[in-house]
Design a protein around this motif. Structure first.
Motif, PDB file in Angstrom:
ATOM      1  N   ILE A  35       3.566  24.153  49.351  1.00 16.01           N
ATOM      2  CA  ILE A  35       3.460  25.053  48.192  1.00 16.01           C
ATOM      3  C   ILE A  35       3.225  26.485  48.651  1.00 16.01           C
ATOM      4  CG2 ILE A  35       1.999  25.646  46.210  1.00 16.01           C
ATOM      5  CD1 ILE A  35       1.647  22.561  45.827  1.00 16.01           C
ATOM      6  N   LEU A  36       2.346  26.651  49.627  1.00 17.21           N
ATOM      7  CA  LEU A  36       2.063  27.987  50.140  1.00 17.21           C
ATOM      8  C   LEU A  36       3.297  28.598  50.795  1.00 17.21           C
ATOM      9  CD1 LEU A  36       0.106  30.275  50.603  1.00 17.21           C
ATOM     10  CD2 LEU A  36      -0.705  29.088  52.649  1.00 17.21           C
ATOM     11  N   ILE A  37       4.026  27.820  51.560  1.00 20.63           N
ATOM     12  CA  ILE A  37       5.246  28.315  52.197  1.00 20.63           C
ATOM     13  C   ILE A  37       6.245  28.771  51.147  1.00 20.63           C
ATOM     14  CG2 ILE A  37       7.259  27.659  53.584  1.00 20.63           C
ATOM     15  CD1 ILE A  37       5.317  25.790  55.156  1.00 20.63           C
ATOM     16  N   ILE A  38       6.449  27.965  50.120  1.00 21.32           N
ATOM     17  CA  ILE A  38       7.397  28.314  49.061  1.00 21.32           C
ATOM     18  C   ILE A  38       6.963  29.596  48.358  1.00 21.32           C
ATOM     19  CG2 ILE A  38       8.317  27.596  46.812  1.00 21.32           C
ATOM     20  CD1 ILE A  38       8.139  24.667  47.929  1.00 21.32           C
ATOM     21  N   ARG A  39       5.695  29.691  48.010  1.00 19.59           N
ATOM     22  CA  ARG A  39       5.198  30.880  47.317  1.00 19.59           C
ATOM     23  C   ARG A  39       5.341  32.122  48.186  1.00 19.59           C
ATOM     24  NH1 ARG A  39      -0.456  29.764  44.703  1.00 19.59           N
ATOM     25  NH2 ARG A  39       0.097  31.585  43.474  1.00 19.59           N
ATOM     26  N   ILE A  44       7.878  37.274  50.138  1.00 22.81           N
ATOM     27  CA  ILE A  44       8.197  38.129  51.281  1.00 22.81           C
ATOM     28  C   ILE A  44       9.446  37.717  52.050  1.00 22.81           C
ATOM     29  CG2 ILE A  44       5.822  38.873  51.561  1.00 22.81           C
ATOM     30  CD1 ILE A  44       5.555  36.900  53.884  1.00 22.81           C
ATOM     31  N   GLY A  45      10.073  36.629  51.651  1.00 20.80           N
ATOM     32  CA  GLY A  45      11.303  36.200  52.323  1.00 20.80           C
ATOM     33  C   GLY A  45      11.043  35.539  53.666  1.00 20.80           C
ATOM     34  N   GLU A  46      11.962  35.723  54.577  1.00 23.67           N
ATOM     35  CA  GLU A  46      11.935  35.027  55.870  1.00 23.67           C
ATOM     36  C   GLU A  46      11.062  35.734  56.902  1.00 23.67           C
ATOM     37  OE1 GLU A  46      15.940  34.382  57.170  1.00 23.67           O
ATOM     38  OE2 GLU A  46      16.385  33.059  55.496  1.00 23.67           O
ATOM     39  N   ARG A  47       9.896  36.111  56.511  1.00 30.13           N
ATOM     40  CA  ARG A  47       8.948  36.742  57.432  1.00 30.13           C
ATOM     41  C   ARG A  47       7.987  35.654  57.903  1.00 30.13           C
ATOM     42  NH1 ARG A  47       7.187  42.244  54.729  1.00 30.13           N
ATOM     43  NH2 ARG A  47       6.383  42.598  56.806  1.00 30.13           N
ATOM     44  N   GLY A  57      -3.104  26.865  62.458  1.00 30.08           N
ATOM     45  CA  GLY A  57      -2.548  25.818  63.303  1.00 30.08           C
ATOM     46  C   GLY A  57      -1.043  25.696  63.262  1.00 30.08           C
ATOM     47  N   ARG A  58      -0.393  26.546  62.495  1.00 31.56           N
ATOM     48  CA  ARG A  58       1.075  26.512  62.399  1.00 31.56           C
ATOM     49  C   ARG A  58       1.658  27.769  63.033  1.00 31.56           C
ATOM     50  NH1 ARG A  58       2.831  21.420  61.129  1.00 31.56           N
ATOM     51  NH2 ARG A  58       1.646  20.630  59.380  1.00 31.56           N
ATOM     52  N   THR A  59       2.814  27.594  63.684  1.00 25.69           N
ATOM     53  CA  THR A  59       3.501  28.739  64.267  1.00 25.69           C
ATOM     54  C   THR A  59       4.662  29.147  63.373  1.00 25.69           C
ATOM     55  OG1 THR A  59       5.089  27.403  65.515  1.00 25.69           O
ATOM     56  CG2 THR A  59       2.972  27.891  66.590  1.00 25.69           C
ATOM     57  N   GLU A  64       9.637  28.028  60.212  1.00 27.19           N
ATOM     58  CA  GLU A  64      11.065  28.315  60.054  1.00 27.19           C
ATOM     59  C   GLU A  64      11.899  27.041  60.196  1.00 27.19           C
ATOM     60  OE1 GLU A  64      14.584  31.244  61.720  1.00 27.19           O
ATOM     61  OE2 GLU A  64      12.668  31.171  62.789  1.00 27.19           O
ATOM     62  N   LYS A  65      11.595  26.208  61.181  1.00 31.60           N
ATOM     63  CA  LYS A  65      12.333  24.946  61.358  1.00 31.60           C
ATOM     64  C   LYS A  65      12.133  24.034  60.157  1.00 31.60           C
ATOM     65  CE  LYS A  65      12.497  24.886  66.366  1.00 31.60           C
ATOM     66  NZ  LYS A  65      12.087  24.208  67.581  1.00 31.60           N
ATOM     67  N   TYR A  66      10.904  23.967  59.665  1.00 30.62           N
ATOM     68  CA  TYR A  66      10.622  23.156  58.484  1.00 30.62           C
ATOM     69  C   TYR A  66      11.426  23.675  57.293  1.00 30.62           C
ATOM     70  CZ  TYR A  66       8.143  21.147  54.538  1.00 30.62           C
ATOM     71  OH  TYR A  66       7.850  20.485  53.376  1.00 30.62           O
ATOM     72  N   TRP A  67      11.386  24.978  57.067  1.00 28.11           N
ATOM     73  CA  TRP A  67      12.108  25.569  55.941  1.00 28.11           C
ATOM     74  C   TRP A  67      13.603  25.268  56.042  1.00 28.11           C
ATOM     75  CZ3 TRP A  67      10.684  27.648  51.447  1.00 28.11           C
ATOM     76  CH2 TRP A  67      11.675  28.252  50.687  1.00 28.11           C
ATOM     77  N   ASN A  68      14.163  25.508  57.213  1.00 26.87           N
ATOM     78  CA  ASN A  68      15.606  25.279  57.392  1.00 26.87           C
ATOM     79  C   ASN A  68      15.984  23.812  57.253  1.00 26.87           C
ATOM     80  OD1 ASN A  68      16.188  27.996  57.721  1.00 26.87           O
ATOM     81  ND2 ASN A  68      15.865  27.912  59.929  1.00 26.87           N
TER      82      ASN A  68
END
Length: 75
Positions: A35-39, A44-47, A57-59, A64-68
């Motif tokens: 949810i946080l990633i989507i929001r 802010i887009g692909e930043r 704990g996330r890079t 980016e790999k998860y999103w793609n």
């Protein structure tokens, strides 16, 4: 002293397993993380670095790999 220089086959196989797991990031995210990633993406887009800064704990690469893998529209 001799024991510190001796490596068993178990030590070597453990090292290779650790390297393999570090090459493949954990792409399983919690519902809250998703949810946080989507929001954040909508704001802010692909930043990815900025998004990763909000999830301990996330890079940026993991996110980016998860999103793609989940939301990529290219076929």
């Amino acid at each position: 002293m001799a024991n510190s220089e001796h490596f068993s086959s178990d030590d070597t196989s453990m090292d290779s397993r650790e390297e393999e797991s570090s090459d493949r990031p954990n792409l399983e995210f919690s519902e809250d993380e998703e949810i946080l990633i989507i929001r954040m993406y909508n704001l802010i887009g692909e930043r990815w670095t900025l998004i990763a800064g909000r999830i301990p704990g996330r890079t940026a690469e993991e996110i980016e790999k998860y999103w793609n893998s989940r939301y990529s529209t290219s076929n």
